[in-house]
Design an enzyme around this catalytic site. Sequence first.
Site, PDB file in Angstrom:
ATOM      1  N   HIS A  17       0.854  -1.194   0.000  1.00 43.79           N
ATOM      2  CA  HIS A  17       0.000   0.000   0.000  1.00 43.79           C
ATOM      3  C   HIS A  17       0.891   1.247   0.000  1.00 43.79           C
ATOM      4  O   HIS A  17       1.956   1.256   0.633  1.00 43.79           O
ATOM      5  CB  HIS A  17      -0.908  -0.013   1.226  1.00 43.79           C
ATOM      6  CG  HIS A  17      -1.975   1.028   1.163  1.00 43.79           C
ATOM      7  ND1 HIS A  17      -1.726   2.352   1.440  1.00 43.79           N
ATOM      8  CD2 HIS A  17      -3.277   0.950   0.816  1.00 43.79           C
ATOM      9  CE1 HIS A  17      -2.845   3.043   1.276  1.00 43.79           C
ATOM     10  NE2 HIS A  17      -3.804   2.215   0.893  1.00 43.79           N
ATOM     11  N   GLU A  46      -3.968   2.186  -7.200  1.00 50.95           N
ATOM     12  CA  GLU A  46      -4.352   3.288  -6.321  1.00 50.95           C
ATOM     13  C   GLU A  46      -3.442   4.490  -6.549  1.00 50.95           C
ATOM     14  O   GLU A  46      -2.342   4.555  -5.982  1.00 50.95           O
ATOM     15  CB  GLU A  46      -4.226   2.870  -4.849  1.00 50.95           C
ATOM     16  CG  GLU A  46      -5.130   1.727  -4.449  1.00 50.95           C
ATOM     17  CD  GLU A  46      -5.383   1.734  -2.946  1.00 50.95           C
ATOM     18  OE1 GLU A  46      -6.556   1.862  -2.571  1.00 50.95           O
ATOM     19  OE2 GLU A  46      -4.439   1.636  -2.165  1.00 50.95           O
TER      20      GLU A  46
HETATM   21  P1  PGA Z   1      -9.602   6.088   0.461  1.00 50.51           P
HETATM   22  O1  PGA Z   1      -8.442   5.002   0.711  1.00 50.51           O
HETATM   23  O2  PGA Z   1     -10.801   5.335  -0.042  1.00 50.51           O
HETATM   24  O3  PGA Z   1      -9.851   6.691   1.819  1.00 50.51           O
HETATM   25  O4  PGA Z   1      -9.105   7.047  -0.539  1.00 50.51           O
HETATM   26  C1  PGA Z   1      -8.182   3.954  -0.189  1.00 50.51           C
HETATM   27  C2  PGA Z   1      -6.936   3.229   0.226  1.00 50.51           C
HETATM   28  O5  PGA Z   1      -5.955   3.881   0.621  1.00 50.51           O
HETATM   29  O6  PGA Z   1      -6.889   1.980   0.171  1.00 50.51           O
END
Ligand code: PGA
Length: 225
Positions: free
Chosen positions: A99, A148
């Site tokens: 992540h 992401e």
């Molecule tokens: P968010 O986080 O939906 O609060 O943007 C997503 C993540 O970091 O997995």
Amino acid sequence: MKYIIGNWKANKSRVEVDEWFRTFADLFEKNKSVKLDNLEVVVCPPFIYLEQSANLCKKYKLPMKLGVQNVSPFANGPFTGEVTASQVAQFAQYVLIGHSERRSNFNEKDNILAKKVEAAKKANLQPIYCVPDENTSIPTGVSLVAYEPVWAIGGGQTDTPENASRVAASIKAKQQVRIIIYGGSVKPENVASFLETHNLDGVLPGGASLDPTQFWQIIFNAASI
Ligand code: PGA
């Protein structure tokens, strides 16, 4: 199959975890007619609430699996403070690896992330390998990737579904990845726009998963597509 994976990050108290599951179970019960067969619903609580969450899933008979947000690259042994994949596998099926918050705050690099993937696979945990773009390398053997973009996390601003789908297609073409999900400010009101694209197989909401009503609404909207 579409994946809805909630990432609680470092949030909640023991009492709040109880409340989350009670409220979610209530919504689930009230909406029994909603077909969830085509969805894989996963919640990733902090390690410390994993057993509690597993017990609550069982108690309320929820069609939900559990994941964790990180895992040790080591097997059981003298590694103070670590939580190993075989320990996690007693309660969970999934693990987030790489992540962006781990890459930036804990300096996790490709070599350590590859070891985490290996450790997870050895324990039969499914890695959810997170990448911020289509050019980040992905260890071999990973079949589930979360795209992401860093700027979209937590800020309320999402990537466009078209671009997220393009990135997913590009990753699928380059690597042996079967499943790509999108994360970054996913909410009940935008989840359908991502799931309706050609190349996205799910979503990874963070902030919205902290509220059981919002998380249920994401699932409900996904089930209605
Ligand atoms: P968010 O986080 O939906 O609060 O943007 C997503 C993540 O970091 O997995």
